[in-house]
Design an enzyme around this catalytic site. Sequence first.
Site, PDB file in Angstrom:
ATOM      1  N   CYS A  77      29.666  39.847  41.701  1.00  0.00           N
ATOM      2  CA  CYS A  77      31.056  40.178  41.975  1.00  0.00           C
ATOM      3  C   CYS A  77      31.173  41.706  41.949  1.00  0.00           C
ATOM      4  O   CYS A  77      31.008  42.310  40.887  1.00  0.00           O
ATOM      5  CB  CYS A  77      31.949  39.535  40.922  1.00  0.00           C
ATOM      6  SG  CYS A  77      33.682  39.880  41.218  1.00  0.00           S
ATOM      7  N   GLY A  78      31.414  42.294  43.122  1.00  0.00           N
ATOM      8  CA  GLY A  78      31.422  43.755  43.221  1.00  0.00           C
ATOM      9  C   GLY A  78      32.576  44.387  42.460  1.00  0.00           C
ATOM     10  O   GLY A  78      32.371  45.309  41.656  1.00  0.00           O
ATOM     11  N   HIS A  79      33.790  43.869  42.678  1.00  0.00           N
ATOM     12  CA  HIS A  79      34.925  44.467  41.961  1.00  0.00           C
ATOM     13  C   HIS A  79      34.735  44.238  40.462  1.00  0.00           C
ATOM     14  O   HIS A  79      35.137  45.069  39.642  1.00  0.00           O
ATOM     15  CB  HIS A  79      36.264  43.873  42.438  1.00  0.00           C
ATOM     16  CG  HIS A  79      36.736  42.716  41.618  1.00  0.00           C
ATOM     17  ND1 HIS A  79      36.450  41.403  41.918  1.00  0.00           N
ATOM     18  CD2 HIS A  79      37.430  42.680  40.456  1.00  0.00           C
ATOM     19  CE1 HIS A  79      36.962  40.623  40.986  1.00  0.00           C
ATOM     20  NE2 HIS A  79      37.569  41.359  40.095  1.00  0.00           N
ATOM     21  N   HIS A 118      33.316  31.955  50.653  1.00  0.00           N
ATOM     22  CA  HIS A 118      34.218  33.100  50.811  1.00  0.00           C
ATOM     23  C   HIS A 118      34.480  33.295  52.311  1.00  0.00           C
ATOM     24  O   HIS A 118      33.522  33.336  53.096  1.00  0.00           O
ATOM     25  CB  HIS A 118      33.602  34.381  50.255  1.00  0.00           C
ATOM     26  CG  HIS A 118      33.486  34.401  48.762  1.00  0.00           C
ATOM     27  ND1 HIS A 118      32.569  33.655  48.075  1.00  0.00           N
ATOM     28  CD2 HIS A 118      34.194  35.094  47.827  1.00  0.00           C
ATOM     29  CE1 HIS A 118      32.706  33.884  46.775  1.00  0.00           C
ATOM     30  NE2 HIS A 118      33.679  34.750  46.599  1.00  0.00           N
ATOM     31  N   ASP A 133      41.374  37.677  47.289  1.00  0.00           N
ATOM     32  CA  ASP A 133      40.931  38.867  46.564  1.00  0.00           C
ATOM     33  C   ASP A 133      41.955  39.969  46.800  1.00  0.00           C
ATOM     34  O   ASP A 133      42.259  40.304  47.949  1.00  0.00           O
ATOM     35  CB  ASP A 133      39.549  39.273  47.088  1.00  0.00           C
ATOM     36  CG  ASP A 133      38.849  40.281  46.178  1.00  0.00           C
ATOM     37  OD1 ASP A 133      39.567  41.057  45.509  1.00  0.00           O
ATOM     38  OD2 ASP A 133      37.616  40.283  46.156  1.00  0.00           O
ATOM     39  N   CYS A 186      37.032  43.529  48.124  1.00  0.00           N
ATOM     40  CA  CYS A 186      35.918  42.633  47.806  1.00  0.00           C
ATOM     41  C   CYS A 186      34.559  43.332  47.972  1.00  0.00           C
ATOM     42  O   CYS A 186      34.127  43.631  49.093  1.00  0.00           O
ATOM     43  CB  CYS A 186      35.955  41.366  48.660  1.00  0.00           C
ATOM     44  SG  CYS A 186      34.811  40.104  48.073  1.00  0.00           S
ATOM     45  N   GLY A 187      33.895  43.537  46.850  1.00  0.00           N
ATOM     46  CA  GLY A 187      32.618  44.260  46.878  1.00  0.00           C
ATOM     47  C   GLY A 187      31.525  43.501  47.599  1.00  0.00           C
ATOM     48  O   GLY A 187      30.807  44.067  48.450  1.00  0.00           O
ATOM     49  N   THR A 188      31.393  42.214  47.282  1.00  0.00           N
ATOM     50  CA  THR A 188      30.339  41.441  47.964  1.00  0.00           C
ATOM     51  C   THR A 188      30.738  41.207  49.430  1.00  0.00           C
ATOM     52  O   THR A 188      29.873  41.145  50.310  1.00  0.00           O
ATOM     53  CB  THR A 188      30.079  40.103  47.240  1.00  0.00           C
ATOM     54  OG1 THR A 188      31.326  39.422  47.024  1.00  0.00           O
ATOM     55  CG2 THR A 188      29.392  40.316  45.907  1.00  0.00           C
TER      56      THR A 188
HETATM   57  O1  PYC Z   1      34.413  42.002  44.639  1.00  0.00           O
HETATM   58  O2  PYC Z   1      32.619  40.846  45.096  1.00  0.00           O
HETATM   59  C1  PYC Z   1      33.792  40.932  44.793  1.00  0.00           C
HETATM   60  C2  PYC Z   1      34.540  39.673  44.565  1.00  0.00           C
HETATM   61  C3  PYC Z   1      34.083  38.399  44.738  1.00  0.00           C
HETATM   62  C4  PYC Z   1      35.145  37.551  44.400  1.00  0.00           C
HETATM   63  C5  PYC Z   1      36.217  38.322  44.034  1.00  0.00           C
HETATM   64  N1  PYC Z   1      35.820  39.628  44.132  1.00  0.00           N
END
Ligand code: PYC
Length: 320
Positions: free
Chosen positions: A94-96, A214, A240, A244-246
Amino acid sequence: MQIHPDMQYIRVIDSHTGGEPTRVVIEGGPDLGTGPLSERLKRLQGLHDSFRRTVIKEPRGSDVLVGALLCEPADSTCTAGVIFFNNVGYLGMCGHGVIGLVVTLSHMGKIKPGTHRIDTPVGIVTATLHPQGKVTVENVASYRSSKDLIVNVPGIGDICGDIAWGGNWFFLTEDRIHSLSQQNVEELTEYAWKIRQALKAQNITGTTGADIDHIELFTPAHPEIADSKNFVLCPGKVYDRSPCGTGTSAKLACLYANGKLAAGQVWRQQGILDTIFEGSFEVDIATGNIIPSITGAAYVTGETKLILDANDPFRTGIPQ
Ligand code: PYC
Protein backbone atom coordinates in the site's frame (compact mmCIF):
# COMPACT_ATOMS: atom_id res chain seq x y z
CA MET A 1 -1.40 -5.10 26.22
CA GLN A 2 -3.73 -6.36 29.01
CA ILE A 3 -4.27 -4.29 32.16
CA HIS A 4 -7.86 -4.75 33.37
CA PRO A 5 -8.91 -8.43 32.99
CA ASP A 6 -12.08 -7.47 31.08
CA MET A 7 -10.35 -4.94 28.90
CA GLN A 8 -7.88 -5.21 26.08
CA TYR A 9 -6.16 -2.24 24.53
CA ILE A 10 -4.77 -1.56 21.07
CA ARG A 11 -2.70 1.56 20.52
CA VAL A 12 -2.90 3.19 17.10
CA ILE A 13 -1.59 6.29 15.37
CA ASP A 14 -3.76 7.71 12.60
CA SER A 15 -2.54 9.73 9.66
CA HIS A 16 -3.68 10.65 6.18
CA THR A 17 -1.71 10.66 2.95
CA GLY A 18 -3.26 12.94 0.35
CA GLY A 19 -6.57 12.48 2.18
CA GLU A 20 -6.42 8.67 2.46
CA PRO A 21 -6.23 7.47 6.06
CA THR A 22 -3.78 4.97 7.53
CA ARG A 23 -4.19 3.55 11.04
CA VAL A 24 -0.85 2.16 12.25
CA VAL A 25 -1.15 -0.36 15.09
CA ILE A 26 1.84 0.23 17.35
CA GLU A 27 0.85 -1.95 20.33
CA GLY A 28 -1.67 -4.67 21.18
CA GLY A 29 -1.65 -6.62 17.92
CA PRO A 30 -1.70 -10.45 17.89
CA ASP A 31 1.52 -12.43 18.22
CA LEU A 32 2.24 -13.67 14.70
CA GLY A 33 5.58 -15.27 15.51
CA THR A 34 8.57 -14.80 13.25
CA GLY A 35 9.41 -15.57 9.62
CA PRO A 36 8.61 -13.86 6.31
CA LEU A 37 5.90 -11.22 6.41
CA SER A 38 3.96 -13.24 3.81
CA GLU A 39 3.76 -16.14 6.34
CA ARG A 40 2.76 -13.81 9.17
CA LEU A 41 0.04 -12.32 6.96
CA LYS A 42 -1.36 -15.85 6.47
CA ARG A 43 -1.39 -16.33 10.27
CA LEU A 44 -3.12 -12.99 10.79
CA GLN A 45 -5.70 -13.88 8.16
CA GLY A 46 -6.25 -17.45 9.31
CA LEU A 47 -6.14 -17.07 13.08
CA HIS A 48 -6.80 -13.43 13.96
CA ASP A 49 -9.10 -11.93 11.37
CA SER A 50 -11.23 -10.48 14.19
CA PHE A 51 -8.27 -8.19 14.95
CA ARG A 52 -8.60 -6.66 11.47
CA ARG A 53 -12.32 -6.07 11.98
CA THR A 54 -11.78 -4.64 15.47
CA VAL A 55 -9.36 -2.00 14.19
CA ILE A 56 -11.10 -1.10 10.93
CA LYS A 57 -14.83 -1.63 11.26
CA GLU A 58 -17.38 0.59 12.99
CA PRO A 59 -17.88 1.56 15.78
CA ARG A 60 -14.12 2.22 16.26
CA GLY A 61 -13.17 2.66 12.62
CA SER A 62 -14.70 3.13 9.20
CA ASP A 63 -14.61 1.29 5.88
CA VAL A 64 -12.30 3.96 4.48
CA LEU A 65 -9.44 3.19 6.87
CA VAL A 66 -6.40 1.19 5.82
CA GLY A 67 -4.79 -0.60 8.76
CA ALA A 68 -1.04 -1.13 9.07
CA LEU A 69 0.19 -3.60 11.65
CA LEU A 70 3.71 -2.61 12.66
CA CYS A 71 5.84 -5.78 12.92
CA GLU A 72 9.42 -6.74 13.56
CA PRO A 73 10.98 -7.11 10.09
CA ALA A 74 12.11 -10.59 9.02
CA ASP A 75 15.04 -9.00 7.22
CA SER A 76 17.41 -7.39 9.70
CA THR A 77 18.40 -4.66 7.20
CA CYS A 78 14.86 -3.29 7.45
CA THR A 79 13.72 -0.57 9.85
CA ALA A 80 10.25 -2.04 10.21
CA GLY A 81 7.87 -4.66 8.90
CA VAL A 82 4.23 -3.99 8.07
CA ILE A 83 1.08 -5.85 7.11
CA PHE A 84 -1.69 -3.79 5.51
CA PHE A 85 -5.38 -4.58 5.83
CA ASN A 86 -8.72 -2.98 5.04
CA ASN A 87 -12.47 -3.38 5.50
CA VAL A 88 -12.60 -6.68 3.60
CA GLY A 89 -9.16 -8.26 3.83
CA TYR A 90 -5.43 -7.77 3.34
CA LEU A 91 -3.26 -5.80 0.91
CA GLY A 92 0.12 -6.96 -0.39
CA MET A 93 1.42 -3.42 -0.52
CA CYS A 94 0.00 0.00 0.00
CA GLY A 95 1.83 3.09 -1.26
CA HIS A 96 -0.08 5.74 0.65
CA GLY A 97 0.14 3.42 3.69
CA VAL A 98 3.97 3.24 3.55
CA ILE A 99 4.09 7.05 3.35
CA GLY A 100 1.75 7.21 6.37
CA LEU A 101 3.83 4.59 8.21
CA VAL A 102 7.09 6.49 7.66
CA VAL A 103 5.59 9.77 8.87
CA THR A 104 4.18 7.89 11.87
CA LEU A 105 7.58 6.35 12.72
CA SER A 106 9.08 9.85 12.51
CA HIS A 107 6.32 11.22 14.76
CA MET A 108 7.17 8.48 17.27
CA GLY A 109 10.84 9.55 17.16
CA LYS A 110 11.86 6.15 15.79
CA ILE A 111 13.38 7.37 12.52
CA LYS A 112 15.10 10.45 11.14
CA PRO A 113 15.20 11.79 7.58
CA GLY A 114 17.04 9.34 5.37
CA THR A 115 16.37 6.06 3.60
CA HIS A 116 14.69 3.14 5.36
CA ARG A 117 13.89 -0.36 4.20
CA ILE A 118 10.42 -1.67 5.02
CA ASP A 119 9.53 -5.38 4.95
CA THR A 120 6.11 -6.16 3.42
CA PRO A 121 4.35 -9.40 2.45
CA VAL A 122 5.17 -8.75 -1.24
CA GLY A 123 8.82 -7.81 -0.73
CA ILE A 124 11.06 -5.10 0.66
CA VAL A 125 10.29 -1.51 -0.28
CA THR A 126 12.55 1.45 0.36
CA ALA A 127 11.21 4.70 1.77
CA THR A 128 13.07 7.99 2.01
CA LEU A 129 11.89 10.53 4.54
CA HIS A 130 12.90 13.95 3.21
CA PRO A 131 13.89 16.74 5.63
CA GLN A 132 10.73 18.74 4.73
CA GLY A 133 8.53 15.76 5.63
CA LYS A 134 7.65 14.34 2.20
CA VAL A 135 8.29 10.64 1.64
CA THR A 136 9.45 8.79 -1.48
CA VAL A 137 8.59 5.11 -1.67
CA GLU A 138 10.58 2.89 -4.01
CA ASN A 139 7.93 0.31 -4.68
CA VAL A 140 8.11 -3.35 -5.69
CA ALA A 141 8.78 -4.21 -9.35
CA SER A 142 5.74 -3.30 -11.44
CA TYR A 143 4.58 -4.36 -14.89
CA ARG A 144 1.70 -4.42 -17.32
CA SER A 145 0.37 -7.88 -18.04
CA SER A 146 -2.41 -7.11 -20.61
CA LYS A 147 -2.97 -4.26 -23.03
CA ASP A 148 -6.29 -3.08 -24.48
CA LEU A 149 -8.30 -5.88 -22.96
CA ILE A 150 -12.02 -5.66 -23.76
CA VAL A 151 -14.36 -6.50 -20.90
CA ASN A 152 -18.08 -6.68 -21.47
CA VAL A 153 -19.66 -5.01 -18.45
CA PRO A 154 -23.38 -5.73 -18.02
CA GLY A 155 -25.39 -2.50 -18.07
CA ILE A 156 -22.45 -0.54 -19.49
CA GLY A 157 -21.07 -2.34 -22.57
CA ASP A 158 -17.52 -3.01 -23.73
CA ILE A 159 -14.79 -1.34 -21.71
CA CYS A 160 -11.20 -1.34 -22.92
CA GLY A 161 -8.35 -1.24 -20.39
CA ASP A 162 -4.97 -2.55 -19.30
CA ILE A 163 -4.10 -4.91 -16.44
CA ALA A 164 -1.02 -4.07 -14.40
CA TRP A 165 0.70 -5.02 -11.15
CA GLY A 166 1.96 -2.23 -8.88
CA GLY A 167 1.99 -4.16 -5.60
CA ASN A 168 -1.75 -4.85 -6.07
CA TRP A 169 -3.61 -5.83 -9.26
CA PHE A 170 -5.25 -3.02 -11.24
CA PHE A 171 -7.54 -2.70 -14.24
CA LEU A 172 -6.85 0.75 -15.68
CA THR A 173 -9.23 2.39 -18.09
CA GLU A 174 -9.74 5.89 -19.44
CA ASP A 175 -13.13 7.22 -18.35
CA ARG A 176 -14.64 9.19 -21.21
CA ILE A 177 -18.13 9.28 -19.67
CA HIS A 178 -17.76 10.84 -16.22
CA SER A 179 -16.05 13.86 -14.84
CA LEU A 180 -13.64 12.58 -12.17
CA SER A 181 -14.74 14.92 -9.41
CA GLN A 182 -15.69 14.58 -5.79
CA GLN A 183 -19.33 15.34 -6.63
CA ASN A 184 -19.47 12.16 -8.71
CA VAL A 185 -17.94 9.65 -6.32
CA GLU A 186 -21.14 7.61 -5.89
CA GLU A 187 -21.62 7.23 -9.64
CA LEU A 188 -17.92 6.51 -10.13
CA THR A 189 -18.02 3.90 -7.38
CA GLU A 190 -20.96 2.08 -8.99
CA TYR A 191 -19.34 2.25 -12.45
CA ALA A 192 -15.98 0.93 -11.23
CA TRP A 193 -17.67 -1.75 -9.12
CA LYS A 194 -19.53 -3.08 -12.17
CA ILE A 195 -16.19 -3.35 -14.00
CA ARG A 196 -14.69 -5.20 -11.04
CA GLN A 197 -17.64 -7.63 -10.92
CA ALA A 198 -17.43 -8.25 -14.68
CA LEU A 199 -13.70 -9.05 -14.44
CA LYS A 200 -14.46 -11.55 -11.69
CA ALA A 201 -17.44 -13.11 -13.49
CA GLN A 202 -15.34 -13.52 -16.65
CA ASN A 203 -12.47 -15.00 -14.65
CA ILE A 204 -10.05 -12.30 -15.77
CA THR A 205 -7.21 -12.31 -13.25
CA GLY A 206 -3.67 -11.11 -12.72
CA THR A 207 -0.84 -13.34 -13.96
CA THR A 208 -0.73 -15.11 -10.60
CA GLY A 209 -4.44 -15.99 -10.85
CA ALA A 210 -5.19 -13.36 -8.22
CA ASP A 211 -8.34 -11.21 -8.37
CA ILE A 212 -8.00 -7.84 -10.05
CA ASP A 213 -9.41 -6.03 -7.07
CA HIS A 214 -8.47 -2.41 -7.79
CA ILE A 215 -10.11 -0.45 -10.60
CA GLU A 216 -8.42 2.74 -11.76
CA LEU A 217 -10.32 5.23 -13.91
CA PHE A 218 -8.29 8.05 -15.38
CA THR A 219 -8.73 11.23 -17.43
CA PRO A 220 -6.37 13.99 -18.54
CA ALA A 221 -5.70 16.61 -15.87
CA HIS A 222 -5.17 20.34 -16.19
CA PRO A 223 -1.62 20.29 -17.67
CA GLU A 224 -0.34 23.01 -15.35
CA ILE A 225 -1.35 20.93 -12.35
CA ALA A 226 -0.83 17.28 -13.21
CA ASP A 227 -0.40 14.77 -16.04
CA SER A 228 -3.46 12.69 -15.22
CA LYS A 229 -6.30 12.52 -12.73
CA ASN A 230 -7.59 9.25 -11.33
CA PHE A 231 -10.31 7.59 -9.30
CA VAL A 232 -9.31 4.29 -7.71
CA LEU A 233 -11.83 1.86 -6.31
CA CYS A 234 -10.36 -0.43 -3.63
CA PRO A 235 -11.42 -4.04 -2.91
CA GLY A 236 -14.01 -3.19 -0.22
CA LYS A 237 -15.97 -0.83 -2.55
CA VAL A 238 -14.45 2.28 -1.03
CA TYR A 239 -12.50 4.74 -3.15
CA ASP A 240 -8.97 5.82 -2.46
CA ARG A 241 -8.93 9.45 -1.35
CA SER A 242 -5.29 9.70 -2.48
CA PRO A 243 -3.91 9.16 -6.01
CA CYS A 244 -3.02 5.60 -4.81
CA GLY A 245 0.64 4.63 -4.62
CA THR A 246 0.31 1.14 -6.05
CA GLY A 247 -2.18 2.49 -8.62
CA THR A 248 0.28 5.18 -9.70
CA SER A 249 2.94 2.45 -9.97
CA ALA A 250 0.62 0.39 -12.20
CA LYS A 251 -0.05 3.51 -14.31
CA LEU A 252 3.71 4.11 -14.71
CA ALA A 253 4.12 0.49 -15.86
CA CYS A 254 1.48 1.07 -18.57
CA LEU A 255 3.03 4.38 -19.67
CA TYR A 256 6.43 2.71 -19.92
CA ALA A 257 5.01 -0.24 -21.87
CA ASN A 258 3.36 2.21 -24.30
CA GLY A 259 6.62 4.14 -24.76
CA LYS A 260 4.94 7.26 -23.34
CA LEU A 261 7.19 7.82 -20.32
CA ALA A 262 10.93 7.23 -20.04
CA ALA A 263 13.00 6.24 -17.01
CA GLY A 264 13.64 9.24 -14.75
CA GLN A 265 10.78 11.39 -16.13
CA VAL A 266 8.36 12.69 -13.49
CA TRP A 267 4.65 11.87 -13.74
CA ARG A 268 2.25 13.95 -11.62
CA GLN A 269 -0.74 11.82 -10.68
CA GLN A 270 -3.69 13.73 -9.27
CA GLY A 271 -6.26 11.91 -7.17
CA ILE A 272 -9.96 12.51 -6.70
CA LEU A 273 -9.34 15.11 -3.94
CA ASP A 274 -6.80 16.87 -6.21
CA THR A 275 -3.84 15.80 -4.08
CA ILE A 276 -0.81 14.74 -6.10
CA PHE A 277 1.73 11.92 -6.01
CA GLU A 278 4.85 12.37 -8.10
CA GLY A 279 6.01 9.16 -9.76
CA SER A 280 9.04 8.15 -11.77
CA PHE A 281 10.78 4.85 -12.43
CA GLU A 282 13.92 2.98 -13.31
CA VAL A 283 13.94 -0.07 -15.53
CA ASP A 284 15.17 -3.42 -14.26
CA ILE A 285 17.13 -4.52 -17.34
CA ALA A 286 17.06 -8.20 -16.33
CA THR A 287 13.24 -8.45 -16.21
CA GLY A 288 12.03 -5.45 -18.20
CA ASN A 289 9.88 -4.49 -15.22
CA ILE A 290 9.95 -1.02 -13.77
CA ILE A 291 10.90 0.00 -10.24
CA PRO A 292 8.59 2.92 -9.45
CA SER A 293 9.27 5.71 -6.95
CA ILE A 294 6.26 7.55 -5.56
CA THR A 295 6.51 10.77 -3.56
CA GLY A 296 3.76 12.19 -1.36
CA ALA A 297 3.06 13.83 1.97
CA ALA A 298 1.27 12.50 5.07
CA TYR A 299 0.10 14.11 8.30
CA VAL A 300 -0.52 12.51 11.68
CA THR A 301 -4.12 13.09 12.81
CA GLY A 302 -4.37 11.27 16.12
CA GLU A 303 -2.99 8.92 18.72
CA THR A 304 -5.59 6.62 20.18
CA LYS A 305 -5.95 3.76 22.63
CA LEU A 306 -8.70 1.51 21.31
CA ILE A 307 -10.57 -0.21 24.14
CA LEU A 308 -12.00 -3.70 23.76
CA ASP A 309 -14.46 -4.31 26.57
CA ALA A 310 -15.27 -8.01 27.08
CA ASN A 311 -18.94 -7.03 27.58
CA ASP A 312 -19.19 -4.96 24.40
CA PRO A 313 -21.36 -6.76 21.81
CA PHE A 314 -19.42 -4.91 19.08
CA ARG A 315 -16.02 -5.61 20.57
CA THR A 316 -14.75 -6.92 17.22
CA GLY A 317 -16.68 -4.48 15.05
CA ILE A 318 -20.20 -4.36 13.69
CA PRO A 319 -20.70 -7.37 11.40
CA GLN A 320 -21.70 -6.51 7.84
O1 PYC B 1 -1.77 3.82 -1.99
O2 PYC B 1 -1.27 1.84 -2.76
C1 PYC B 1 -2.03 2.63 -2.23
C2 PYC B 1 -3.36 2.12 -1.82
C3 PYC B 1 -3.88 0.88 -2.04
C4 PYC B 1 -5.16 0.88 -1.47
C5 PYC B 1 -5.39 2.11 -0.92
N1 PYC B 1 -4.26 2.86 -1.14
